[in-house]
Design an enzyme around this catalytic site. Structure first.
Site, PDB file in Angstrom:
ATOM      1  N   GLY A 115      -2.383  -7.532  -2.807  1.00 49.31           N
ATOM      2  CA  GLY A 115      -1.723  -6.641  -1.866  1.00 49.31           C
ATOM      3  C   GLY A 115      -1.753  -5.214  -2.371  1.00 49.31           C
ATOM      4  O   GLY A 115      -1.915  -4.963  -3.568  1.00 49.31           O
ATOM      5  N   CYS A 116      -1.579  -4.267  -1.456  1.00 50.30           N
ATOM      6  CA  CYS A 116      -1.703  -2.855  -1.839  1.00 50.30           C
ATOM      7  C   CYS A 116      -0.573  -2.408  -2.770  1.00 50.30           C
ATOM      8  O   CYS A 116      -0.833  -1.862  -3.845  1.00 50.30           O
ATOM      9  CB  CYS A 116      -1.766  -1.976  -0.589  1.00 50.30           C
ATOM     10  SG  CYS A 116      -0.418  -2.239   0.596  1.00 50.30           S
ATOM     11  N   PHE A 117       0.683  -2.650  -2.384  1.00 48.05           N
ATOM     12  CA  PHE A 117       1.798  -2.284  -3.261  1.00 48.05           C
ATOM     13  C   PHE A 117       1.713  -3.046  -4.582  1.00 48.05           C
ATOM     14  O   PHE A 117       1.975  -2.498  -5.658  1.00 48.05           O
ATOM     15  CB  PHE A 117       3.141  -2.590  -2.595  1.00 48.05           C
ATOM     16  CG  PHE A 117       3.486  -1.712  -1.424  1.00 48.05           C
ATOM     17  CD1 PHE A 117       3.591  -0.341  -1.562  1.00 48.05           C
ATOM     18  CD2 PHE A 117       3.729  -2.264  -0.177  1.00 48.05           C
ATOM     19  CE1 PHE A 117       3.927   0.479  -0.485  1.00 48.05           C
ATOM     20  CE2 PHE A 117       4.071  -1.465   0.902  1.00 48.05           C
ATOM     21  CZ  PHE A 117       4.167  -0.096   0.755  1.00 48.05           C
TER      22      PHE A 117
END
Length: 305
Positions: A115-117
């Site tokens: 995921g990005c975060f």
């Protein structure tokens, strides 16, 4: 060597960005389904069967269904959903996590794209936990801001229509889906407080981790541990905090697969803020998927990036 790749869900934001990175490459042939049959399981299974690697850009439930469709096929899979990110049977698609993790991606038949975060948080915290500079049970807070492209079609439409406002904070129920992933791949045993936000701009992200330093520990210790861990890497860079001052722009790495990490010390030397800056559609999603694809196919890791 030319490899065949099927992007299941190529009409979404992540899928479109992956397709754009692959279209111009002579070493990749894209497999496509007739748009009129894109929801036909038989047509999709045919596409999976004709691909060396399939990249799933689908919601979690649809990704699970797609994996089931591939049962019995030799097709290797990269999944961009949340569905398999803490599944030990899947390689975790952050090559920079460790040499062993990179080797696992190279040989894997199933890879879960981060995921990005999570990418920013794990990049900052995993080396420091491993080095004993952050306790696994430390009480941590993680804050972040992202462009609205990471929120999917509905959020993109809301911002583009001008109805979303300039900025908002969310995840206040303390149930954000990236937290289990952060814990699984940093070694943290205590759930961090993670409260992200979204700004009125398309893409770009900063993840922040504020820390009080124990007696005898310095910002330099953290900087050195991060620099040593990522030394020689193409896409994760540890940079001097002073070079970023006075303002850090979350959009400054847009269009790249680069993530920059920095350690910002307080004037009394007793606290720091760790920053990870990245493109949420680059190293935070589509760029990471292409990097993993390159590793799985034995190609130049930076091809298309």
């Amino acid at each position: 060597m030319t490899a065949s790749v099927f992007i299941d869900g190529e009409a979404g934001t992540t899928g479109l960005q992956i397709r754009d990175r692959l279209l111009a490459r002579g070493d990749i042939r894209l497999v496509q389904v007739d748009p009129a049959r894109r929801k036909d399981p038989e047509a999709r299974r045919e596409a999976f069967a004709s691909a060396d690697v399939a990249i799933l850009c689908l919601p979690d439930a649809a990704a699970v269904e797609a994996v089931a469709l591939c049962e019995g096929l030799p097709t290797r899979i990269i999944d961009a959903s949340t569905a398999y990110r803490v599944n030990p049977d899947w390689a975790y698609g952050f090559p920079e996590l460790s040499a062993a993790n990179r080797a696992r991606i190279v040989s894997a038949t199933r890879v879960s794209n981060p995921g990005c975060f999570s990418t920013g948080a794990i990049a900052l915290l995993a080396p420091l936990v491993a080095a004993g500079l952050i306790d696994a049970d430390a009480a941590l807070s993680i804050n972040a801001v992202s462009g609205y492209s990471g929120g999917g079609k509905a959020m993109i439409a809301e911002f583009e229509a001008g109805t979303a406002g300039a900025y908002f904070v969310y995840g206040l129920e303390h149930k954000h889906k990236h937290v289990p992933e952060m814990m699984a791949h940093t070694g943290l045993t205590r759930r961090p407080i993670f409260i992200p936000s979204v700004g009125n701009y398309a893409q770009g992200m900063i993840v922040q981790v504020p820390l009080h330093l124990p007696s005898g520990q310095t910002a330099g210790d953290l900087q050195t541990a991060l620099a040593d861990h990522y030394a020689g890497g193409q896409f994760v860079k540890v940079v001097d905090a002073a070079s970023l001052l006075p303002r850090v722009n979350p959009e400054r790495l847009n269009g790249t697969n680069v993530m920059e990490l920095s350690v910002h010390a307080g004037p009394d030397g007793d606290r720091v803020v760790l920053l990870a800056t990245l493109d949420n559609l680059g190293k935070g999603a589509s760029g990471a998927a292409v990097q993993n694809l390159n590793l799985m196919l034995g190609m130049d890791e930076a091809a298309g990036l």
